[in-house]
Design a protein around this motif. Structure first.
Motif, PDB file in Angstrom:
ATOM      1  N   GLY A 252      50.258 -24.302   8.638  1.00  0.00           N
ATOM      2  CA  GLY A 252      49.594 -23.881   9.857  1.00  0.00           C
ATOM      3  C   GLY A 252      48.104 -24.098   9.801  1.00  0.00           C
ATOM      4  N   TRP A 253      47.488 -24.228   8.843  1.00  0.00           N
ATOM      5  CA  TRP A 253      45.978 -24.490   8.740  1.00  0.00           C
ATOM      6  C   TRP A 253      45.891 -25.803   7.952  1.00  0.00           C
ATOM      7  N   PHE A 254      44.737 -26.449   8.563  1.00  0.00           N
ATOM      8  CA  PHE A 254      44.261 -27.601   7.671  1.00  0.00           C
ATOM      9  C   PHE A 254      42.894 -28.045   8.081  1.00  0.00           C
ATOM     10  N   PRO A 255      42.123 -28.729   7.251  1.00  0.00           N
ATOM     11  CA  PRO A 255      40.699 -29.036   7.386  1.00  0.00           C
ATOM     12  C   PRO A 255      40.416 -29.740   8.576  1.00  0.00           C
ATOM     13  N   GLU A 256      39.283 -29.813   9.129  1.00  0.00           N
ATOM     14  CA  GLU A 256      39.007 -30.329  10.406  1.00  0.00           C
ATOM     15  C   GLU A 256      39.540 -31.627  10.915  1.00  0.00           C
ATOM     16  N   SER A 257      39.966 -31.829  11.904  1.00  0.00           N
ATOM     17  CA  SER A 257      40.283 -33.266  12.372  1.00  0.00           C
ATOM     18  C   SER A 257      40.346 -33.075  13.898  1.00  0.00           C
ATOM     19  N   TRP A 258      40.293 -34.430  14.218  1.00  0.00           N
ATOM     20  CA  TRP A 258      40.049 -34.656  15.759  1.00  0.00           C
ATOM     21  C   TRP A 258      40.911 -33.678  16.725  1.00  0.00           C
ATOM     22  N   THR A 259      42.099 -33.316  16.221  1.00  0.00           N
ATOM     23  CA  THR A 259      42.936 -32.603  17.071  1.00  0.00           C
ATOM     24  C   THR A 259      42.690 -31.154  17.023  1.00  0.00           C
ATOM     25  N   THR A 260      41.588 -30.724  16.190  1.00  0.00           N
ATOM     26  CA  THR A 260      41.087 -29.377  16.104  1.00  0.00           C
ATOM     27  C   THR A 260      39.661 -29.179  16.654  1.00  0.00           C
ATOM     28  N   THR A 261      39.166 -30.019  17.334  1.00  0.00           N
ATOM     29  CA  THR A 261      38.108 -29.949  17.931  1.00  0.00           C
ATOM     30  C   THR A 261      38.182 -29.072  19.344  1.00  0.00           C
ATOM     31  N   TRP A 262      37.177 -28.556  19.635  1.00  0.00           N
ATOM     32  CA  TRP A 262      37.261 -27.450  20.982  1.00  0.00           C
ATOM     33  C   TRP A 262      37.842 -28.051  22.205  1.00  0.00           C
ATOM     34  N   GLN A 263      37.193 -29.244  22.238  1.00  0.00           N
ATOM     35  CA  GLN A 263      37.723 -30.047  23.600  1.00  0.00           C
ATOM     36  C   GLN A 263      39.128 -30.483  23.440  1.00  0.00           C
ATOM     37  N   VAL A 264      39.961 -30.572  22.504  1.00  0.00           N
ATOM     38  CA  VAL A 264      41.412 -30.716  22.388  1.00  0.00           C
ATOM     39  C   VAL A 264      41.991 -29.331  22.167  1.00  0.00           C
ATOM     40  N   ILE A 265      41.566 -28.452  21.598  1.00  0.00           N
ATOM     41  CA  ILE A 265      42.157 -27.210  21.265  1.00  0.00           C
ATOM     42  C   ILE A 265      42.419 -26.584  22.973  1.00  0.00           C
ATOM     43  N   TYR A 266      41.270 -26.722  23.862  1.00  0.00           N
ATOM     44  CA  TYR A 266      41.514 -26.295  24.934  1.00  0.00           C
ATOM     45  C   TYR A 266      42.200 -26.861  25.930  1.00  0.00           C
ATOM     46  N   LEU A 267      42.854 -28.004  25.838  1.00  0.00           N
ATOM     47  CA  LEU A 267      43.908 -28.825  26.674  1.00  0.00           C
ATOM     48  C   LEU A 267      45.137 -28.210  26.439  1.00  0.00           C
ATOM     49  N   LYS A 268      45.676 -27.549  27.481  1.00  0.00           N
ATOM     50  CA  LYS A 268      46.713 -26.884  27.625  1.00  0.00           C
ATOM     51  C   LYS A 268      48.145 -27.584  27.679  1.00  0.00           C
ATOM     52  N   SER A 269      47.766 -28.774  28.299  1.00  0.00           N
ATOM     53  CA  SER A 269      49.093 -29.953  28.664  1.00  0.00           C
ATOM     54  C   SER A 269      49.262 -30.971  27.508  1.00  0.00           C
ATOM     55  N   LYS A 270      50.282 -31.080  27.145  1.00  0.00           N
ATOM     56  CA  LYS A 270      50.708 -32.067  26.333  1.00  0.00           C
ATOM     57  C   LYS A 270      50.302 -33.693  26.801  1.00  0.00           C
ATOM     58  N   VAL A 271      50.465 -33.567  28.394  1.00  0.00           N
ATOM     59  CA  VAL A 271      49.949 -35.058  28.767  1.00  0.00           C
ATOM     60  C   VAL A 271      48.562 -35.260  28.697  1.00  0.00           C
ATOM     61  N   ASP A 272      47.625 -34.198  28.932  1.00  0.00           N
ATOM     62  CA  ASP A 272      46.234 -34.489  28.383  1.00  0.00           C
ATOM     63  C   ASP A 272      45.820 -34.837  27.059  1.00  0.00           C
ATOM     64  N   ARG A 273      46.460 -34.039  26.151  1.00  0.00           N
ATOM     65  CA  ARG A 273      46.624 -34.561  24.775  1.00  0.00           C
ATOM     66  C   ARG A 273      47.017 -35.856  24.432  1.00  0.00           C
ATOM     67  N   TYR A 274      48.010 -36.333  25.068  1.00  0.00           N
ATOM     68  CA  TYR A 274      48.404 -37.574  24.899  1.00  0.00           C
ATOM     69  C   TYR A 274      47.633 -38.728  25.186  1.00  0.00           C
ATOM     70  N   ILE A 275      46.980 -38.326  26.487  1.00  0.00           N
ATOM     71  CA  ILE A 275      46.034 -39.426  27.114  1.00  0.00           C
ATOM     72  C   ILE A 275      44.888 -39.622  26.054  1.00  0.00           C
ATOM     73  N   HIS A 276      44.240 -38.445  25.491  1.00  0.00           N
ATOM     74  CA  HIS A 276      43.105 -38.599  24.503  1.00  0.00           C
ATOM     75  C   HIS A 276      43.513 -39.342  23.464  1.00  0.00           C
ATOM     76  N   SER A 277      44.769 -39.136  22.857  1.00  0.00           N
ATOM     77  CA  SER A 277      45.313 -39.819  21.765  1.00  0.00           C
ATOM     78  C   SER A 277      45.427 -41.050  22.076  1.00  0.00           C
ATOM     79  N   LEU A 278      45.993 -41.564  23.265  1.00  0.00           N
ATOM     80  CA  LEU A 278      45.996 -42.850  23.621  1.00  0.00           C
ATOM     81  C   LEU A 278      44.798 -43.836  23.887  1.00  0.00           C
ATOM     82  N   PHE A 279      43.688 -43.064  24.376  1.00  0.00           N
ATOM     83  CA  PHE A 279      42.325 -43.755  24.449  1.00  0.00           C
ATOM     84  C   PHE A 279      41.955 -43.788  23.099  1.00  0.00           C
ATOM     85  N   ARG A 280      42.208 -43.050  22.039  1.00  0.00           N
ATOM     86  CA  ARG A 280      41.703 -43.255  20.568  1.00  0.00           C
ATOM     87  C   ARG A 280      42.335 -44.233  20.019  1.00  0.00           C
TER      88      ARG A 280
END
Length: 546
Positions: A252-280
């Motif tokens: 359940g813990w791992f070193p820093e990753s783009w998915t652990t940045t505060w901008q992603v953590i505060y995204l409560k929707s999987k759709v929003d997280r998918y859109i960020h991942s798609l853009f990346r």
């Protein structure tokens, strides 16, 4: 002259129905599983109506429990599979990538995938009972043992694994413990094997596009567009899946990753997280940037490196394909399109009637099969012995259908075939006219012809594998019947000199031809006399009534 058939025109399926006492439902199902003349591959494999009728008869008599690959049902099922595979290729990576996300998950996707798994299981059964075509030999195999052997050596294992509902099993069978979650993760990763079905998708999609007469360039554009969409989607899910796997194995813990940045953590929707991942993924595949978030961990670095490599490879591939297309503008397909374009302008210039225009286009499409090449030029550079070998194998279907040619060795048969001239006749064209001098005979390679007496009485139909015109070479100099093409026909013309050289020189073959010729003369003259009497009687009655 227009052929108006005076013989029995009972549909072949009705004739077969009388030969076997079948229920209406069973016969309806059999009809849907037999070869369909509107299937895009039917005209490529069976280039005449008589060949399609023969294939239907072969299917009915020998393999009535097998689904023909060019049937209505096959086309319907391939359309269903295109839809099912597309849904699977979209939802399966989503389910595997976001299953262990901290955001609450829904069971909707696993249940949708369960329905897809039911379709895949049905497809597994159908594939053991559906024949296949060989594009090289243009033959269709309907033998179940050969079908099973080919399928087991091909896509069977992938189809079997992708038919199992791994996602639903992971949700229902294993507890929410560390060991259970390890098994669930393994199942989700195994389920990604179904992505290999994209090859099947492209094959089925091409058949459907052929059915709707999409051009080759448009088909290539559609398939590449679909490929790009799936590549972006899969890469987006991969960018999210790898950090999740790392977090899972680190408890359940791992070193820093783009998915652990505060901008992603505060995204409560999987759709929003998918859109960020798609853009990346889009930025990295196009080799323009690494996305909104920096590369934080070794996992990010690994995935980013792989994405850049795939992106560069794909861009190179598209560039090479585009250059190949531009450099091959003088290829046989492009030449064919250029000839057809010139033909359209010629037809417009000559102001030909619609019927004549259609016949000209029909002839070119049949003769060249969308390829343009100079056969004479090619043959000039090939040795005579190799030319005979080419003619022998190119005409193997004619040799299989004409028992006469099977009696010769390959070398002699090749010489006979090299002497023959291929001629194409459109529907209602007159091939032989009664009373005309006979300077040749014909072997029917594809199509169906009708034989008439001089007064116009229809004698019979001849289909591929038959020959005609031999009477004028064996017994008399002039034709005793008229032969008309019912459909587009491909005939092999053998001159009188070559007939004398290769066939008449063999006594047993000459006797056989003489016997057949005498039988045909007798039948034709008998029908001619009865028809003349019929016409005379009706003429007398008409005059008396007048």
């Amino acid at each position: 002259m227009i052929h108006l058939c005076a013989l029995s025109s009972e549909p072949m399926l009705n004739v077969l129905n009388k030969q076997r006492n079948s229920s209406k439902l069973r016969f309806w199902m059999l009809e849907k599983c037999m070869v369909w003349d509107m299937h895009p591959h039917s005209r490529q494999y069976f280039r005449s109506e008589s060949a399609i009728r023969y294939e239907m008869e072969r299917h009915f008599q020998l393999y009535d429990k097998v689904i023909h690959p060019f049937s209505r049902f096959a086309m319907f099922w391939e359309s269903v599979m295109v839809f099912a595979i597309c849904v699977n290729l979209v939802l399966q990576p989503l389910c595997s990538a976001f299953e262990f996300d901290v955001v609450s998950s829904t069971l909707l996707i696993p249940y949708v995938l369960m329905v897809i798994n039911v379709i895949f299981t049905t497809d597994l059964i159908i594939n053991f009972n559906k024949g296949y075509g060989d594009d090289f030999t243009r033959t269709v195999t309907l033998d179940r043992s050969l079908i099973a052997k080919r399928y087991l050596r091909g896509m069977f294992l992938i189809d079997l694994v992708s038919s199992v509902p791994w996602d639903l099993m992971a949700h229902t069978l294993f507890p929410d413990t560390q060991q259970g979650r390890n098994v669930m993760l393994t199942m989700h990763l195994i389920a990604l094997i179904s992505l290999l079905r994209i090859g099947t998708l492209m094959t089925y999609l091409k058949t459907i596009l052929d059915m709707w007469f999409f051009s080759g360039n448009l088909q290539m554009l559609i398939r590449h567009s679909i490929g790009v969409i799936f590549l972006l989607h899969w890469t987006a899910n991969l960018h999210y899946l790898v950090p999740n796997i790392q977090r899972h194995f680190n408890g359940g813990w791992f070193p820093e990753s783009w998915t652990t940045t505060w901008q992603v953590i505060y995204l409560k929707s999987k759709v929003d997280r998918y859109i960020h991942s798609l853009f990346r993924a889009t930025c990295q595949l196009s080799a323009t940037d690494h996305g909104l978030f920096p590369i934080e961990s070794l996992a990010d670095m690994l995935v980013t490196t792989c994405t850049y490599i795939v992106g560069y490879i794909y861009i190179t591939f598209v560039t090479v394909m585009a250059l190949h297309y531009l450099m091959s503008r003088k290829s046989s397909e492009i030449k064919y399109q250029e000839v057809m374009s010139q033909l359209d302008k010629y037809i417009l210039y000559k102001q030909l009637p619609i019927e004549t225009q259609e016949r000209i286009l029909y002839y070119y499409e049949y003769k060249f099969q969308k390829f343009q090449f100079r056969e004479e030029t090619i043959q000039d550079f090939v040795p005579e012995s190799l030319n005979r070998e080419i003619n022998y194998y190119a005409s193997r279907k004619l040799i299989e259908n004409v028992s006469l040619l099977q009696e010769f060795s390959q070398d002699v048969a090749g010489k006979i075939l090299s002497c023959m001239k291929i001629e194409i006749y459109l529907p209602n064209d007159i091939i032989i006219n009664a009373g005309a001098p006979g300077e040749c005979m014909y072997f029917l390679g594809n199509g169906t012809v009708a034989v008439y007496t001089p007064s116009g009485k229809e004698v019979c139909h001849l289909e591929e594998g038959s020959y005609f015109g031999e009477i004028a070479l064996v017994l008399r100099d002039r034709r005793i019947a008229t032969v008309i093409a019912i459909e587009i026909c491909e005939v092999y013309r053998l001159s009188k000199e070559d007939f004398q050289k290769y066939i008449a020189s063999e006594d047993h073959l000459l006797r056989r031809f003489t016997i057949i010729a005498e039988r045909r003369i007798k039948k034709t003259y008998a029908l001619e006399e009865r028809h003349k009497q019929y016409l005379l009687d009706h003429s007398t009655k008409w005059e008396e009534g007048f």
